[in-house]
Design a protein around this motif. Structure first.
Motif, mmCIF file in Angstrom:
data_model
loop_
_atom_site.group_PDB
_atom_site.id
_atom_site.type_symbol
_atom_site.label_atom_id
_atom_site.label_comp_id
_atom_site.label_asym_id
_atom_site.label_seq_id
_atom_site.Cartn_x
_atom_site.Cartn_y
_atom_site.Cartn_z
ATOM 1 N N ALA A 185 0.811 -1.224 0.000
ATOM 2 C CA ALA A 185 0.000 0.000 0.000
ATOM 3 C C ALA A 185 0.841 1.270 0.000
ATOM 4 O O ALA A 185 0.515 2.238 -0.697
ATOM 5 N N LEU A 186 1.922 1.293 0.780
ATOM 6 C CA LEU A 186 2.701 2.525 0.936
ATOM 7 C C LEU A 186 4.113 2.445 0.368
ATOM 8 O O LEU A 186 4.917 3.351 0.593
ATOM 9 N N VAL A 187 4.443 1.383 -0.347
ATOM 10 C CA VAL A 187 5.789 1.254 -0.911
ATOM 11 C C VAL A 187 6.166 2.458 -1.777
ATOM 12 O O VAL A 187 7.295 2.962 -1.694
ATOM 13 N N PRO A 188 5.249 3.013 -2.603
ATOM 14 C CA PRO A 188 5.647 4.181 -3.418
ATOM 15 C C PRO A 188 6.001 5.418 -2.593
ATOM 16 O O PRO A 188 6.644 6.330 -3.111
ATOM 17 N N LEU A 189 5.590 5.464 -1.318
ATOM 18 C CA LEU A 189 5.824 6.659 -0.500
ATOM 19 C C LEU A 189 7.027 6.520 0.420
ATOM 20 O O LEU A 189 7.265 7.393 1.261
ATOM 21 N N ARG A 190 7.801 5.453 0.279
ATOM 22 C CA ARG A 190 8.875 5.198 1.237
ATOM 23 C C ARG A 190 9.929 6.301 1.209
ATOM 24 O O ARG A 190 10.426 6.730 2.255
ATOM 25 N N ILE A 195 13.235 9.724 3.682
ATOM 26 C CA ILE A 195 14.308 10.655 3.289
ATOM 27 C C ILE A 195 13.826 12.101 3.282
ATOM 28 O O ILE A 195 14.453 12.978 3.876
ATOM 29 N N ASP A 196 12.700 12.372 2.610
ATOM 30 C CA ASP A 196 12.249 13.759 2.471
ATOM 31 C C ASP A 196 11.738 14.319 3.800
ATOM 32 O O ASP A 196 12.138 15.401 4.223
ATOM 33 N N TYR A 197 10.842 13.564 4.463
ATOM 34 C CA TYR A 197 10.273 14.048 5.723
ATOM 35 C C TYR A 197 11.139 13.698 6.938
ATOM 36 O O TYR A 197 10.929 14.224 8.017
ATOM 37 N N LYS A 198 12.090 12.793 6.748
ATOM 38 C CA LYS A 198 13.008 12.397 7.826
ATOM 39 C C LYS A 198 12.263 11.988 9.103
ATOM 40 O O LYS A 198 12.629 12.374 10.216
ATOM 41 N N LEU A 199 11.211 11.200 8.953
ATOM 42 C CA LEU A 199 10.467 10.728 10.126
ATOM 43 C C LEU A 199 11.357 9.805 10.958
ATOM 44 O O LEU A 199 12.117 8.997 10.412
ATOM 45 N N THR A 200 11.249 9.915 12.261
ATOM 46 C CA THR A 200 12.214 9.238 13.136
ATOM 47 C C THR A 200 11.931 7.754 13.319
ATOM 48 O O THR A 200 12.859 6.961 13.441
ATOM 49 N N TYR A 201 10.661 7.354 13.389
ATOM 50 C CA TYR A 201 10.303 5.957 13.662
ATOM 51 C C TYR A 201 11.175 5.404 14.800
ATOM 52 O O TYR A 201 12.082 4.600 14.582
ATOM 53 N N PRO A 202 10.920 5.844 16.047
ATOM 54 C CA PRO A 202 11.813 5.482 17.169
ATOM 55 C C PRO A 202 12.089 3.992 17.300
ATOM 56 O O PRO A 202 13.219 3.597 17.587
ATOM 57 N N ASN A 203 11.070 3.157 17.091
ATOM 58 C CA ASN A 203 11.284 1.717 17.239
ATOM 59 C C ASN A 203 12.233 1.186 16.171
ATOM 60 O O ASN A 203 13.137 0.391 16.445
ATOM 61 N N GLY A 204 12.031 1.631 14.918
ATOM 62 C CA GLY A 204 12.926 1.217 13.840
ATOM 63 C C GLY A 204 14.335 1.740 14.028
ATOM 64 O O GLY A 204 15.322 1.047 13.759
ATOM 65 N N THR A 205 14.443 2.981 14.528
ATOM 66 C CA THR A 205 15.763 3.562 14.790
ATOM 67 C C THR A 205 16.479 2.797 15.899
ATOM 68 O O THR A 205 17.678 2.504 15.798
ATOM 69 N N ILE A 359 2.632 17.771 7.974
ATOM 70 C CA ILE A 359 2.704 17.737 6.507
ATOM 71 C C ILE A 359 2.638 19.154 5.948
ATOM 72 O O ILE A 359 3.375 19.518 5.015
ATOM 73 N N HIS A 360 1.770 19.978 6.525
ATOM 74 C CA HIS A 360 1.638 21.365 6.056
ATOM 75 C C HIS A 360 2.952 22.126 6.233
ATOM 76 O O HIS A 360 3.411 22.837 5.326
ATOM 77 N N VAL A 361 3.584 21.958 7.405
ATOM 78 C CA VAL A 361 4.858 22.641 7.671
ATOM 79 C C VAL A 361 5.937 22.160 6.717
ATOM 80 O O VAL A 361 6.704 22.955 6.160
ATOM 81 N N ARG A 362 6.000 20.859 6.494
ATOM 82 C CA ARG A 362 7.037 20.307 5.620
ATOM 83 C C ARG A 362 6.832 20.738 4.165
ATOM 84 O O ARG A 362 7.796 20.953 3.434
ATOM 85 N N MET A 363 5.573 20.834 3.742
ATOM 86 C CA MET A 363 5.315 21.285 2.374
ATOM 87 C C MET A 363 5.759 22.734 2.185
ATOM 88 O O MET A 363 6.284 23.109 1.133
ATOM 89 N N LYS A 364 5.582 23.561 3.214
ATOM 90 C CA LYS A 364 6.034 24.954 3.124
ATOM 91 C C LYS A 364 7.553 25.034 3.104
ATOM 92 O O LYS A 364 8.142 25.821 2.365
ATOM 93 N N GLN A 365 8.198 24.180 3.938
ATOM 94 C CA GLN A 365 9.661 24.187 3.981
ATOM 95 C C GLN A 365 10.268 23.681 2.686
ATOM 96 O O GLN A 365 11.346 24.101 2.279
#
Length: 678
Positions: A185-190, A195-205, A359-365
């Motif tokens: 479902a979300l593979v195209p958004l990886r 990379i772009d949004y740099k989400l932390t995902y604490p458990n994965g990190t 998402i709104h903040v990141r789109m502006k940045q």
């Protein structure tokens, strides 16, 4: 079979634990020992070399072990702590032992790399995650005849015939149909999310930190110490479970029914039941989770249930059986639901708000980024990003795969469940990618997987839409459909984050997730039936009471009937606890951190309302052990607590295999140890 009152620490997808999660002490220790999160090898193997035969064998063995463990937790209390660190440790031990044995006998084996470790961990977690989130303790078991009867056959929404008995064939087929859609479902958004949004995902990190640490000289030494501690306490826990079995030959017998605080407290489920599983779970969970469990137990079993029991004949009929939804059992179930819904709805709205705002903040940045921003990235980041993008997964494969699995589901699910109309499935798959994105984004920000809340929304919507004739079954199946897609999407993004930090190819991650999911779809139903045939699963007075099955079915009935399903004065109590759940979350979020961190978690409080107080005492003992250990030697505790806790959980959980075989062979414990008043 020993009759002991356990809890079902289901994941509620760990809405409970994830709520207060921060980087653990073991991760902090690891970060102190190394500069930077990645210590990459000189040559990264191609994606096709990262998946190995030995890795698949290791994943299969570890997946079976952890499927048994989490299935026990699922069918007893429903609270399943995060075991990713434990899985990464076992994967390292398994493959390091494998390579060393081959070298000892003169065979040259391939080097064991962080990438292979990551792939094995991903595959094994995907395997046992099916046992956690496959609905065996909630929506699928809620379809059974026993749960149908417990919910009250005299209610309008719980119509005759609205059940489907558990079966290996249809459960396996259902899991295969619904589980693979979420992977694509979300593979195209990886790239956008990692990379772009740099989400932390604490458990994965955190998992990446641990794996990278294992593959350094210092990390290898740390891993050996953890393995030694794991092995010692695994053996201790297994032997203790074996010893307890001899004294559990009857109802309310054995150490698990030890009246620690006296017989009067024991009758209200306040006792220490010597369960190493829950002590280990308490060591992994935060102090706030464990204290919230204890508070919920005191409010319910210490105050409310004795008072409501005294109103028998006034609030409810004396002639009603204890298990009727119109008697005391109804108050236990629906007040638990009120707390769960209040907490879940608040966090659902909060995560959606933060997701939209972020998402709104990141789109502006994004509009202000220049080439220099990318050129100024650290070399390690550029290397990780390059590796992550290089082995891209073509968009057409992801989209066509999602469409193919959706079509299979649209055809297959209405055949399995005629109440689930084909257009319900179509609508679910139209909205699922958007819901999956919201959940995966929220998990990246907060580490809270809200899949069960999305599932509950689908449950109520479909139950009300389908109406009285089909609502209960359609609601439960629709809940499983949405929950599976949304949860697996978030889990895969967590794995992508781990792969990004360990320079593991996205292709090998997706493939290992698919292999692990296929293993889980086969292993989880077999594991469930091991329990289902050997023990009295679903008995509210037994060991494997599976309380969430009854909760989910009553949620569906509530969606069909409305508030007419509630016993007398229960609605007012539900309103009060719903408001309390929302208010507690508001106070925690708005008050200063030093006060807010002590506000109890309503989701954790809800579990003992239905199950009992004994497991909360066990988990508080685990919390006390961690507290004292940190006071005596904080660095040692940070290193060893995850390994010791995993040893306790695995040893006690693995005893289920021989004990269930003994039960199937009709071999009963020889002694009944019971405590009586003088």
């Amino acid at each position: 079979m020993k009759k002991r009152k356990d809890l079902t620490i289901q994941i509620i997808d760990f809405e409970v634990m994830e709520e207060s999660k921060e980087l653990s002490e073991i991760e902090k220790l690891d970060l102190e020992n190394r500069e930077g999160i990645q210590q990459a090898p000189k040559r990264i193997p191609p994606w096709s070399k990262q998946i190995t035969i030995r890795g698949i064998v290791a994943s299969f063995v570890i997946g079976i072990i952890y499927s048994v463990i989490v299935m026990k937790l699922n069918l007893t209390t429903g609270l399943v702590p995060s075991l990713n660190v434990s899985v990464a440790l076992l994967a390292f031990v398994f493959l390091r032992t494998w390579t060393q044995l081959l070298q000892t006998i003169g065979f040259v084996s391939k080097p064991f790399t962080p990438q292979e470790n990551t792939v094995v961990q991903t595959c094994a977690v995907a395997c046992y995650s099916i046992a956690v989130g496959g609905g065996f303790g909630s929506y699928l078991l809620g379809l059974s005849k026993k749960t149908y009867e417990q919910a009250g056959v005299d209610t309008d929404g719980n119509i005759p015939g609205s059940y489907k008995e558990p079966g290996i064939v249809w459960m396996t087929g259902f899991l295969f149909v619904v589980s693979f859609v979420g992977i694509l479902a979300l593979v195209p958004l990886r790239k956008i999310m990692i990379i772009d949004y740099k989400l932390t995902y604490p458990n994965g990190t955190a998992t990446a930190v641990l794996i990278n640490g294992f593959h350094t000289p210092q990390g290898d030494k740390m891993a050996r110490e953890q393995v030694h501690g794991f092995a010692k306490f695994f053996t201790l826990s297994f032997v203790w479970a074996f010893f307890q079995w001899f004294y559990s030959g009857g109802d309310a017998c054995g150490f698990s029914q030890f009246p620690t605080f006296g017989l009067k407290a024991w009758k209200q489920t306040f006792y220490f039941d010597f369960s190493m599983t829950y002590i280990g779970a308490g060591m992994i969970c935060s102090h706030l989770v464990n204290l919230s469990l204890l508070l919920g137990a005191v409010i319910s079993w210490g105050i409310m249930w004795p008072l409501i029991s005294g109103l028998k004949g006034d609030w409810y009929s004396e002639s009603l059986p204890q298990s009727s939804m119109k008697s005391l059992q109804g108050y236990k179930v629906f007040i638990s639901i009120a707390l769960i819904l209040g907490d879940g709805l608040y966090n659902f709205v909060k995560i959606i708000y933060f997701t939209i705002r972020s998402i709104h903040v990141r789109m502006k940045q994004k509009d202000h980024k220049t080439v220099a921003d990318y050129q100024n990235q650290p070399l390690d980041d550029l290397q990780r990003n390059g590796s992550f993008i290089r082995d891209s997964i073509p968009m057409w494969i992801a989209c066509s795969g999602y469409a193919l699995f959706s079509i299979i589901s649209i055809i297959a699910i209405p055949r399995m469940f005629p109440e689930m109309r084909w257009y319900y499935v179509v609508i679910a798959y139209v909205f699922a990618p958007a819901l999956g994105f919201c959940n995966a984004y929220g998990a990246g920000l907060t580490d809270m997987n809200m899949a069960y809340n999305y599932g509950k929304v689908a449950l109520f919507v479909l139950a009300a839409w389908a109406g009285q004739d089909s609502g209960v079954v359609a609601g439960l199946v629709g809940c499983g459909l949405i929950k599976s897609i949304v949860s697996i999407s978030a889990d895969l993004m967590q794995d992508f984050k781990t792969g990004h930090l360990t320079l593991t190819s996205p292709r090998s991650m997706v493939l290992s997730q698919a292999v692990g999911t296929a293993m889980g779809c086969l292993i989880a139903p077999l594991t469930f039936f091991l329990f289902y045939k050997a023990f009295d699963v679903g008995n509210p007075d037994g060991e494997f009471k599976a309380p969430y099955a009854l909760i989910y079915r009553n949620m569906a009935i509530l969606g069909v009937e409305g508030f007419s399903a509630l016993p007398r004065h229960c609605l007012q109590l539900c309103y009060g606890f719903f408001v309390f759940a929302v208010g507690a979350n508001l106070v925690r979020d708005l008050s200063p951190p030093k006060f807010g961190r002590w506000v109890p978690l309503p989701m954790a409080m809800a579990v003992p309302f239905l199950v009992g107080a004994y497991f909360a005492i066990d988990m508080c003992v685990g919390s006390l052990v961690v507290f004292i250990w940190h006071k005596l030697n904080s660095r040692k505790a940070a290193l060893m607590v995850p390994a010791v806790a995993s040893g306790f959980i695995c040893g006690d959980g693995l005893w289920i295999l021989p004990s269930s075989i003994l039960a199937l062979l009709k071999i009963n414990p020889p002694i009944c140890m019971r405590f009586l008043s003088t």
